[in-house]
Motif scaffolding. Structure first.
Motif: not given
Length: 930
Positions: A630-636, A639-657
């Motif tokens: 139950n981590a409260d994340l946001g507003y970071d 910077y990810l070096l590859k587009q596929e990593n950006i997409e993976a990060e957004k998928l992991l974060l869901g609405d937090l992204a």
């Protein structure tokens, strides 16, 4: 002949709000194998030494029945003894229940304890009536369950057959333990690892101030317990009209209490506090406190005789609250070799060590503070500590004494069982020994500071903890008792304005109780992992406005800036706010918490609160093991070096992204170490407002006096925090300038951590402006590697201006050729009908060898490697790097091959086709790891 197997189940009980650790060990004279458990939270390992195998399982279990299972495969027929017990505790012996045993591959009678003899005891089980509980609701199944503690175990014998899988499944539960003396106004908790009761706070409201911060403890009244109550915390300096908002106190519902910290106060000032409770209870509480003053009265100054201290010296005279005893020594203290720390304060009070220069000559420590209080260590220069041993590659690559002990925990300063300790403006550097890297095994070796646990009110500020590549820290600050509530700094601690550089493991461990621990304004550089919060058993801890730079241990391996894993996470909350992770190499910025989250009824209100950080990563910033809590994340700013990593990060974060900014940070002048965000770029003026912290921008740097990190409250500042020589063709000299808008002057000396560069002038007087020239010494730079350096312009009062120095000479053809002299190069031939590559090598000298490969492509390849009679089953051929001609055959820890003299066949069996054509065998792997 039957071989004896010993199976030991060790459990630690705890109160109903906590977790306990389940351990299972199987030790045998025959070889054992095991199947990898499917349980995400079950940790297993198999150790083989000489002719004995030891299988171990660990698992975190809570106060509800939970299933546990594992499978072993004996390699011979044998007899096994199952011994169930609980760890003995210091103050009490907690009971642990288990029930509903099921076993396949072997037989066990009466596994559910339901068959009773004439005395009403379960058949086939030894023990007393205390070992069993019967009745409605007592057992997991049926009417009877077993229970054990450290003094009253249960055991069974079973028969095993060679190759026959033996799977054991059972349910376990920790019995609730009542903490002696617990009442609403006496918050006392029990550490399930030790059974020790730990007082947290007494009374309704209490304050524990340091120089710049204050811990606040608030206990719930009986009528408030179990109710939904929120709190608003505000404060003001006495004499001011306006109240300033602070972070609400963390609701530690497991203790029926709240606690938290007021941050960035002024030293030696009176403050007022107001706490509004709202919800099912409405009330207002008021209180006052005064921050501490570091300016203490001195009743007597004692000048030490360096010849006397050199033999080993213990403080014999303490001071009083109205008059400290100050110890000074105008001459450097050259220690005589010895088996104990050079200077010891044991049970001392009101003592100052000031201006000491100590060369500890291989002793296991320079200054040892034990069971002492109100001690200040100011403006000291400590080096030469750390026992010198021999690297045992035949064991685990650590350094060992002549008596066969691995060398570890050798610090410049040790702090254990102390309160109100101040370490400031110290220069701790050049240990006599070094820590091994993860290339061999978990690092062990010297530390700048070792925090031994059971401490209160420790302040570590404005220090330089500087290692080098021949004298790396294990951790620059290491904590013992990491999994325990009393571990490490324990409580009410501040670590700020420090430079941590060149550690083979963590820059700092803050593990253990971690209760109201504040970490800020620090610079962390040259590490495997940055700051380790480990389990955070009690919390909360606060990490804000730190900078993380150029990750990498001595072999350029790296982990995470924020390291959070530990076997027992605890329920403490972690605040990670406005940090800058720049020039970061790892795959991720935040490591995951070990294990899956506990049941919702056992979770803290939040495990992590993360805001306004700049995070740079090659892979993902976060991972599932972090976000799933139950981590409260946001507003970071991510910077990810590859587009596929950006997409993976957004998928992991869901609405937090949606709250994150995905962009490359634009710094003012990163080549000179200036990591302020440029006006108008991503993250500038984009920080989410935070109470008690004045922040406008994402990242560490705001519009205030903190212009560079580590922060030092002095007028002078360098125009460069880093000097980088990017190639062997770079000019040999670069300059930096230290300046200030002041008429003040102060003498200085320049201290360098290595010989591969020199600085002119080496001493002088600082005024408004002073220029320095850094010149490389190529004759001291013989390997094709990146040379890692650090210097400080150290002022007479101990404050300093730090500058890091890097010189990348991996592109030197001359050095690459020289490094290969005397090494074994093996040509590999591709098999025509498979992915296998084969070769042969002639070994002239028996010893342990490490394998490297020449690559010409980017992807990582998995393989097995056999040299002679030794096989490494899981080998990574690494990633192609144009400046890294030879790549190690594992990401961080290298398998070693013991090869006798003679010819040996080589078989490389990759999972997929690979472009490897040549292999290197060496006895000096450090020559090729950079």
């Amino acid at each position: 002949m039957y071989k004896l197997l010993l199976l030991t189940l060790m459990v630690l009980a705890c109160p109903s709000w906590a977790t306990w650790t389940l351990r299972v060990q199987v030790s045998s004279a025959v070889r054992l194998k095991y199947e990898q458990p499917k349980d995400y939270d079950l940790k297993v390992r198999l150790r083989e030494r000489e002719k004995r195998s030891t299988f171990e399982v660990t698992k975190m279990v809570e106060d509800e029945w939970e299933e546990c299972s594992f499978t072993i495969i004996p390699q011979q027929d044998g007899e096994a003894i199952l011994l169930f017990s609980a760890a003995e505790a210091a103050e009490l012996n907690p009971w642990v229940r288990f029930d509903n045993l099921q076993i396949s591959g072997a037989e066990i009678s009466n596994p559910d304890f339901e068959q009773l003899d004439e005395q009403g005891q379960p058949l086939s089980w030894t023990g007393t009536a205390e070992n069993f509980r019967r009745g409605a609701g007592e057992a997991q199944s049926g009417a009877v369950c077993a229970r054990v503690n450290g003094a009253q175990p249960l055991s069974r014998t079973i028969q095993l057959r060679q190759g026959q899988k033996v799977s054991l499944t059972f349910f376990a539960l920790a019995e609730e333990v009542a903490v002696p003396g617990k009442s609403w106004d006496q918050n006392i908790v029990m550490d399930p690892h030790t059974g020790q009761s730990m007082p947290i706070s007494s009374g309704r409201l209490s304050f524990v101030p340091t120089f710049e911060n204050c811990s606040i403890y608030l206990n719930r009244l009986p009528e408030e317990q179990g109710k939904d109550v929120q709190n608003q915390l505000s404060f003001r300096r006495q004499g001011q009209d306006d109240w300033q908002e602070a972070f609400p106190l963390v609701d530690v519902w497991q203790e029926n209490a709240w606690r938290g910290s007021l941050l960035q106060l002024q030293e030696d000032c009176q403050y007022e506090v107001q706490i509004k409770l709202t919800g099912e209870v409405d009330t207002v509480l008021r209180g006052e406190f005064r921050t501490q003053s570091s300016q203490v009265p001195v009743a007597r100054t004692i000048t030490l005789d360096p010849a006397v201290v050199a033999e080993g010296w213990t403080v014999t005279e303490s001071g009083r609250p109205d008059g400290y005893v100050r110890y000074v020594c105008p001459e450097p203290i050259q220690a005589r070799p010895g088996e104990t720390p050079l200077i010891t304060a044991d049970g001392a009070e009101y003592v100052i060590f000031e201006g000491l220069t100590v060369r500890a000559q291989g002793r296991p420590g320079a200054i040892n503070l034990n069971n002492s209080r109100f001690i200040q260590v100011r403006n000291c220069d400590l080096s030469g500590f750390g026992r010198i041993g021999v690297r045992r590659v035949d064991l685990d690559g650590k350094f060992y004494t002549a008596e066969g002990a691995a060398i570890n925990y050798d610090p410049g300063i040790r702090i254990a069982g102390c309160r109100d300790i101040l370490v400031e403006r110290c220069y701790i550097h050049h240990p006599a020994s070094t820590a091994n890297s993860w290339l061999y095994s978990h690092p062990a070796g010297p530390n700048a500071i070792l925090v031994g646990g059971g401490n209160q009110n420790t302040v570590v500020r404005y220090n330089d903890f500087i290692g080098n590549d021949r004298g790396r820290w294990n951790d620059a600050i290491e904590c013992s008792g990491n999994g325990m509530m009393y571990g490490g700094f324990t409580r009410d601690a501040d670590i700020y304005g420090n430079w941590f550089i060149f550690a083979n493991d963590d820059c700092i461990e803050m593990e253990g109780g971690e209760m109201n621990l504040r970490f800020y304004y620090n610079r962390l550089e040259g590490y495997l992992s940055g700051a380790s919060t480990g389990c955070c058993r009690l919390g909360p801890s606060y990490q804000f406005r730190n900078i993380y730079l150029r990750a990498g241990d001595e072999n350029s391996n790296y982990g995470n800036a924020f390291k959070n894993g530990h076997g027992n996470q605890g329920y403490g909350s972690i605040f990670i706010l406005n940090n800058t992770v720049a020039l970061q190499a790892p795959g991720g910025t935040f490591s995951g918490f070990h294990g899956k989250p506990p049941r919702k009824s056992h979770l803290p209100r939040f495990k992590a609160f993360v805001r306004n950080n700049i995070c740079t990563a090659r892979g993902q910033v976060y991972n599932k093991g972090f976000v799933s809590w139950n981590a409260d994340l946001g507003y970071d700013l991510l910077y990810l070096l590859k587009q596929e990593n950006i997409e993976a990060e957004k998928l992991l974060l869901g609405d937090l992204a949606k709250t994150m900014i995905f962009a490359e940070p634009q710094y003012v002048d990163p080549e000179k170490g200036n990591f302020e965000l440029r006006p108008g770029t991503s993250g500038y003026n984009a920080a989410q407002p935070l109470p008690n912290l004045t922040v406008k921008h994402i990242g560490a740097f705001q519009e205030d006096a903190v212009r560079s990190l580590p922060f030092r409250p002095i007028p002078w500042q360098s125009d460069r925090q880093e000097i980088y020589f990017s190639s062997v063709r770079s000019p040999l000299s670069q300059t930096f300038t230290v300046s200030a808008d002041t008429t003040e002057t102060m003498t200085f000396t320049v201290h360098c951590n290595d010989e591969f560069f020199q600085v002119e002038p080496a001493s002088g007087t600082l005024g408004r402006t002073h220029s320095f020239t850094v010149t490389l010494q190529p004759g001291k730079m013989l390997l094709p590697r990146r040379f890692n350096g650090a210097l400080v312009v150290r002022l007479q009062d101990g404050f300093s201006i730090p500058v890091s120095i890097y010189a990348d000479y991996r592109d030197s053809e001359e050095r690459q050729s020289a490094a290969l002299q005397g090494e074994l190069l093996v040509e590999l031939s591709q098999s025509p009908d498979s992915n296998q590559l084969t070769g042969e090598v002639e070994i002239q000298q028996e010893g342990y060898y490490f394998a490297f490969f020449a690559l010409a492509e980017m992807p990582v390849r998995r393989a097995s490697l056999t040299i002679g009679e030794t096989t490494a089953g899981k080998v990574s051929l690494g990633k192609y790097d144009p400046l890294k001609r030879w790549v190690a055959n594992l990401g961080i820890t290298l398998p070693k091959f013991h090869l006798p003299a003679g010819r040996h066949k080589i078989l490389l069996n990759p999972a997929e086709p690979t472009a490897v054509k040549q292999m290197l065998l060496t006895r000096e792997p450090e020559k090729f790891t950079h």
